[in-house]
Design an enzyme around this catalytic site. Structure first.
Site, mmCIF file in Angstrom:
data_model
loop_
_atom_site.group_PDB
_atom_site.id
_atom_site.type_symbol
_atom_site.label_atom_id
_atom_site.label_comp_id
_atom_site.label_asym_id
_atom_site.label_seq_id
_atom_site.Cartn_x
_atom_site.Cartn_y
_atom_site.Cartn_z
ATOM 1 N N GLY A 108 0.819 -1.139 -0.027
ATOM 2 C CA GLY A 108 -0.109 0.005 0.151
ATOM 3 C C GLY A 108 0.671 1.021 0.052
ATOM 4 N N ASP A 134 8.808 -3.832 8.042
ATOM 5 C CA ASP A 134 7.295 -4.362 8.486
ATOM 6 C C ASP A 134 7.248 -5.519 9.329
ATOM 7 O OD1 ASP A 134 4.441 -4.729 7.989
ATOM 8 O OD2 ASP A 134 4.584 -3.559 6.140
ATOM 9 N N GLY A 167 0.713 1.325 10.288
ATOM 10 C CA GLY A 167 -0.584 1.589 10.822
ATOM 11 C C GLY A 167 -1.565 0.729 10.819
ATOM 12 N N LEU A 227 -17.604 1.192 16.778
ATOM 13 C CA LEU A 227 -18.152 2.302 17.396
ATOM 14 C C LEU A 227 -17.569 2.231 18.970
ATOM 15 C CD1 LEU A 227 -22.194 2.243 16.290
ATOM 16 C CD2 LEU A 227 -20.080 3.822 15.603
ATOM 17 N N ASN A 276 -18.900 -0.140 21.475
ATOM 18 C CA ASN A 276 -18.924 -1.671 21.238
ATOM 19 C C ASN A 276 -17.062 -2.139 21.386
ATOM 20 O OD1 ASN A 276 -21.384 -1.917 20.897
ATOM 21 N ND2 ASN A 276 -21.409 -1.616 18.549
ATOM 22 N N TYR A 281 -8.414 4.769 16.011
ATOM 23 C CA TYR A 281 -7.557 5.467 14.971
ATOM 24 C C TYR A 281 -7.476 6.834 15.075
ATOM 25 C CZ TYR A 281 -5.876 5.491 10.236
ATOM 26 O OH TYR A 281 -5.148 5.765 8.903
ATOM 27 N N THR A 307 -6.687 2.100 -1.910
ATOM 28 C CA THR A 307 -5.492 1.275 -1.632
ATOM 29 C C THR A 307 -6.260 -0.290 -1.771
ATOM 30 O OG1 THR A 307 -6.232 1.276 0.593
ATOM 31 C CG2 THR A 307 -4.163 2.699 -0.201
#
Lengths: 285, 447, 428
Positions: free
Chosen positions: B217, B237, B289, B295, B298, B353, B388
């Protein structure tokens, strides 16, 4: 003594057929006949096929049992002759002794001679020895003695006792396991010419009273010697007795032990331990 | 993964149809190709004020072989760029000159044209009047960006007195195809030493760059761009992505370094690796990332903490480790942290995030002075809707809306983020420090 | 006089996770796996387009089309196409023997750098056509007339259409390696418990090494596999005790199970070796140096020695030549073909009679500190793609020695089919 020299190897299927149709009414003493061939050469393609079937490396000199393939047809010719006292169908190979006096080159011209001797008494019949001698350049280089048992046959008056004793030491440790396939008899028949029906298929073996086809004793012996390739004395005597038939297919084990500069060996059924072959390999002086 | 609608709208039949229906017609953006001219046509340079940067701008254009026109009026050749030096304005009345210059020039702006305005930072204004005049430019530029069509962009550079040397690098970036998806942005510059003699096509020659999350990506695109610009790239990575990472490293002639950046000793291992293999590092791109969307009500603790660990804590820890390693991070080092539009605008289902990505912005701003002291910079790049593998798996409706709600009416590409990062990596970007550059096509979200 | 040789440096290694047979790599060929492994090594050390001195690798199970396996893998890799390569094969000793060959050429100054490796698949294994069918086809190929062709074809029998599969059996004995080892296991009186404990420790050590990131720069994922497929971190002696024996089953006291024997596996490994100067000029690390190696073979057919006991003979020779005792070693890597292979070898070294009669030593080599044995797991846990094991061990041990600090010494012992053994010493 009559000595007959043949110009070429006799046809084995014809001999076996003749032996079968003339089986009845045989008897008397061993014929004082010798069959011979001279100047016999080994075809490389035949040797290669034999080596492959028995597990020998394709090499020069010849494998110890190979000259038997050359002399055996003459012995069959002798046994199938009407003058031979025992019927070939039903003869069982019970002992074989080979002496390699010196390594035999694959390209040497060989003179072969075979004869029968030593009609002997056995508790279940009679035995006879089929002998062979191979010479090269005028000197004997190889000889063999195959003892056959004819069940129910009677040896002549005054015949000696059969000699089937080969003693071996402790052979507990198997060194190899072979799976012997059901076509082992057909394969050896193709390279040896021994087309005795008891080796070829279950059906033909049943006709002669065996529940299944059985492996050629000489193949078992050759296969065992092949396992010792490179570890055999140059001049050697290989003496084996064939105890119980090796039914096809089977899985068998080979046990060896080094003895007196040679070997003791045994081939047994892997599952039951039944002995098919025991024998000795000893250096010749 | 192509933009089917953009392709359709630019086809023969499609372009007629979307015009008739009044539908948006996203342009095919001009993107950077090594060796291509800075601009595909002439530029016009105007002033609205004392014009102390006029000379710098003209020289950048002339050095790049771009024909420079005086002010334009009426029809004529299409312009590739319109540059306005609005520095030195003292009152809102001075902006009339900006209007007078821009209006005729913008009429002649060609496809993927560039509008670049340079002004003074409002924060350094001497009076409310001056501050008003300076701040007014922001509204002007952001609105121009929204009015432009055909892939054209408008951006504002704020140049304080004494930062003239820092101007050429950013100007070249905003004129070039590298900034294709950077639109409506305000980038303040600071005075900085800019080394001379930067190689035009290989500005990073001889440098060592670390890119985290480089296996796929945007990270892979960053690694490619930095490598193309001359850097030796250490592609980092997680071990589980090692095969993709190796492919990227092999493609660009870099090296693969499998490392879980959240491991307690990750910083030390990265430092040891860089010291042993390269002796030091010049560019660090914190790109790794993850998302674990739910939500807030939850969201379990694992989703929260894993996102924070990778997206924020690892950036903090590895940056600190690099700073602590004596002599490893050279003067002139560049650290670029990938933030996100979500970190600026927030996003439903992405509390974790967005928090992590907002945190990145705070981190960058706080660290900027310390970096400046070493002659280094630290900046953030905040991508908007970037097409992506991840967005390809989004529902069509969400994806289409996400990709259209910006002034360029399309999603950006990973390469657009990479080009911005590659620019911030350059020695000539020395004047950009502690900033957040959005690569979002002037997204309507959080603008 | 200056020494004529130099010690080869082990720069690093790469392998793909080892897969269980007919699993993750079922569709991958030896060439595929070796190429991927080389490419991972290239990526780790930035060798794109580099002309490495030589690449030496091999496979135990090889298709006839793979006669030039290593060179073909090089041509498919990111290395310079001008990198020479050749194949070697010494059964399970292949990988280590490849390292020996490269290290020796570096030591002699014939190479500045080289890659040694190995690969094996039991999934994409070569099936040969029936031997007699093969002869018919060869005859057909050389036939010139229609008559000759028909004669050749007349030799075809239905049974010849059945292909011949490679068997994990010694050609000379027809016994599987496990059945051979069962004889040795019994001979040395190795208990089921000892074997299971060794197996569990192998899994625990390998899992711990993965967890602490030890393999981060030794393994590159392949085809979706990121760790060795055989690894069972949660196994226990209690769980293993439930398994039925699979080798030496004729014996009611058989002890060798699927868990204390290595499974058939697929995988590949590679090690980068170089002179110190070559490594330094590229900013590459030197994990360890390759000190010395020794091979040995035993007569397992008629000589009464166990098939996998050759390393027991090779190690004392190697130690003596280097003026070392068995206890002068900091880390032991004894390939776990079977748990009982390791245990029998250790017992043999402790046995005065064996050491005197078989090895000709005045005193036994003695016991080792078991905590230094296979500290990062070995073949029981990782799996054992025959030719790939040597490269796995060399790279892992070199890294372990590097982490332990300068002057640390490691011993590698690998048993191989045909009654062979390859052993080596590394030092950081």
């Amino acid at each position: 003594m009559a000595r007959t020299e043949l110009g070429s190897a006799p046809s084995m299927p014809v001999l076996f057929a003749r032996a079968a149709v003339t089986a009845r009414g045989r008897g008397g003493d061993l014929p004082d006949t010798r069959l011979a061939r001279t100047g016999v050469r080994v075809a490389a393609v035949d040797l290669a096929a034999y080596d492959r079937v028995c597990g020998f490396p394709l090499a020069d000199p010849l494998p110890a049992p190979y000259p038997h393939v050359l002399t055996f047809p003459l012995q069959v010719a002798l046994m199938s002759d009407r003058a031979f006292p025992l019927a070939l169908p039903g003869l069982v190979h019970v002992r074989n002794r080979i002496e390699v006096l010196r390594p035999v080159g694959a390209d040497e011209a060989l003179d072969l001679e075979v004869w029968a001797e030593r009609f002997a008494r056995h508790r279940s019949g009679a035995t006879v020895d089929l002998c062979a001698s191979v010479a090269a350049g005028g000197a004997e280089v190889w000889r063999s003695r195959s003892t056959y048992l004819a069940r129910g046959a009677t040896a002549p008056e005054g015949a000696p006792e059969s000699d089937l004793a080969v003693s071996v030491g402790d052979l507990e440790r198997p060194v190899a396991t072979w799976r012997v396939p059901d076509d082992a008899g057909r394969r050896y028949a193709r390279v040896s010419g021994d087309v005795n029906p008891i080796h070829l298929s279950g059906l033909t073996a049943k006709a002669f009273g065996f529940k299944r086809a059985i492996a050629h004793g000489m193949w078992v012996k050759a296969r065992a010697l092949a396992a010792l390739s490179g570890r055999l004395p140059d001049a050697t005597a290989v003496d084996v007795v064939f105890r119980r038939p090796l039914f096809l297919p089977s899985t068998v084990t080979l046990a060896t032990a080094p003895v007196d500069g040679g070997w003791d060996l045994a081939v047994r059924n892997a599952a039951s331990g039944v002995e098919h072959l025991v024998g000795t390999v000893r250096p010749l002086p | 993964m192509g933009d089917w609608y953009r392709d359709f709208a630019n086809s023969g039949l499609g372009s007629t149809l979307v015009r008739q229906l009044g539908l948006p017609r996203p342009a095919v953006l001009r993107r950077y190709e090594p060796g291509a001219p800075l601009l595909p046509g002439p530029a016009v340079v105007g002033t609205a004020g004392e014009g102390r940067l006029h000379g710098v701008l003209t020289r950048v254009l002339q050095d790049a072989g771009v024909p420079v026109l005086p002010a334009v009026d009426g029809d004529g050749e299409r312009l590739a760029a319109v540059l306005l030096d609005a520095t030195g304005g003292t009152s809102p009345a001075d902006l009339a000159a900006a209007h007078a210059f821009l209006a005729p020039a913008l009429r002649r702006l060609g496809p993927s044209g560039r509008v670049l305005v340079l002004g003074d930072p409002p924060s350094a204004a001497g009076s409310p009047t001056q501050a008003a005049a300076r701040q007014a430019l922001e509204g002007l530029v952001r609105s121009v960006a929204k009015e432009l069509r055909d892939g054209a962009t408008a951006n504002l550079l704020l140049v304080p007195a004494g930062a003239e040397a820092a101007v050429p690098g950013p100007v070249r970036f905003f004129l070039s195809g590298r900034s294709a998806y950077v639109d409506g942005q305000v980038v303040p510059l600071t005075a900085a030493d800019v080394p001379a003699g930067e190689h035009e096509q290989r500005p990073l020659a001889g440098e060592v760059a670390v890119v985290t999350g480089a296996a796929r990506g945007i990270g892979a695109a960053i690694a490619r761009a930095l490598s193309r610009d001359g850097a030796h790239v250490v592609a980092v990575d997680v071990p589980a992505a090692g095969d993709k990472l190796a492919e990227v490293a092999n493609e660009i002639g870099g090296t693969a370094f499998q490392l879980d950046i959240t491991a307690p000793d990750a910083g030390q291992r990265l430092v040891a690796h860089l010291r042993e293999r390269h002796g030091g590092v010049d560019v660090v791109v914190h790109n790794a990332g993850i998302t674990r969307d739910k939500l807030l009500v939850n969201m379990d603790a694992a989703r929260w903490s894993s996102v924070m660990a990778v997206n924020l804590q690892a950036q903090l820890d590895t940056t600190q480790a690099l700073l602590d390693a004596d002599g490893l991070l050279g003067s002139g080092a560049r650290v670029i942290c990938v933030s996100s539009q979500s970190g600026i605008a927030g996003n439903r289902g992405q509390t974790n995030y967005a928090a992590s990505k907002a945190g990145v912005i705070g981190m960058v701003r706080a660290w900027a002075p310390a970096f400046a002291e070493r002659g280094a910079t630290i900046n953030a790049v905040a991508p908007g809707f970037i097409v992506t593998e991840m967005t390809a798996s989004m529902p069509l409706g969400t994806r289409e809306i996400g990709s259209r709600v910006n002034s360029l009416q399309q999603g950006g590409l990973p390469v657009d983020v990479a080009e911005t990062i590659a620019w911030l990596s350059q020695p000539s970007a020395a004047g950009v420090n502690g900033q957040v550059v959005r690569v979002c096509g002037q997204s309507f979200l959080g603008a | 006089m200056a020494p004529l040789t130099r010690k080869a440096a082990i720069v690093g290694g790469n392998r793909i996770p080892f897969a269980r047979s007919n699993s993750a790599y079922a569709q991958a060929s030896n060439q595929d796996m070796l190429t991927a492994t080389l490419d991972g090594l290239v990526a780790r050390f930035g060798l794109q387009g580099e002309r490495v001195g030589e690449v030496v690798a091999g496979a135990v199970l090889k298709h006839s089309r793979d006669f030039n396996l290593t060179r073909e893998a090089v041509l498919g890799s990111r290395l310079s196409a001008a990198t020479p390569a050749y194949d070697v094969q010494q059964a399970c000793g292949t990988g280590l023997e490849a390292v020996v060959l490269v290290a020796n050429k570096i030591a002699l100054g014939q190479l500045k750098s080289g890659i040694a490796g190995g690969v094996d698949t039991t999934s994409d294994a070569p099936l040969a056509i029936h031997d007699e069918m093969r002869r018919v086809l060869i005859a057909l190929g050389s036939a010139r007339t229609l008559r000759q062709r028909l004669e050749a074809l007349a030799g075809v029998r239905p049974g010849m259409f059945v292909p011949e599969t490679p068997r994990n059996a010694e050609p000379r004995t027809g016994l599987s390696m496990g059945d051979h080892q069962a004889i040795t296991t019994k001979q040395w009186g190795i208990s089921r418990e000892e074997q299971d404990e060794l197996a569990v420790r192998s899994h625990q050590n390998l899992a711990a090494a993965y967890d602490r990131g030890f393999f981060d720069d030794l393994v590159t994922p392949y085809l979706g596999l990121t760790r060795d497929e055989n690894l069972r971190p949660d196994t226990s002696v209690e769980k293993l005790a439930k398994l039925a024996p699979v080798f030496g089953k004729d014996d009611p006291d058989a002890t060798m199970t699927a868990a204390n024997s290595t499974p058939l596996s697929d995988g590949a490994s590679a090690v980068l070796l170089a002179s110190d100067e070559w490594a330094a000029s590229r900013g590459l690390p030197v994990l360890a140096h390759f000190v010395d190696a020794q091979t040995a073979a035993v007569d397992y057919t008629h000589g009464g020695e166990g098939l996998l006991m050759a390393p027991a003979y090779a190690v004392p020779v190697l130690l003596a030549r280097n003026g070392l005792t068995l206890q002068d070693v900091d880390y032991y890597e004894i390939h776990e073909a079977f748990a009982s292979t390791v245990l029998a070898t250790l017992k043999a070294w402790e046995d005065p009679a064996f050491c005197k009669e078989r090895l000709g030593l005045d005193a036994p080599l003695g016991a080792i500190d078991r905590s230094k044995l296979n500290v990062n797991g070995s073949s029981l846990a990782a799996g054992h793609p025959f030719a790939a094991t040597g490269g796995r061990i060399v790279a892992s041990l070199a890294k372990q020695l590097h982490e332990a600090g300068p002057g640390t010494r490691g011993l590698i012992s690998i048993c191989a089919a045909g009654g062979q053994g390859v052993v080596a010493i590394l030092e950081s």
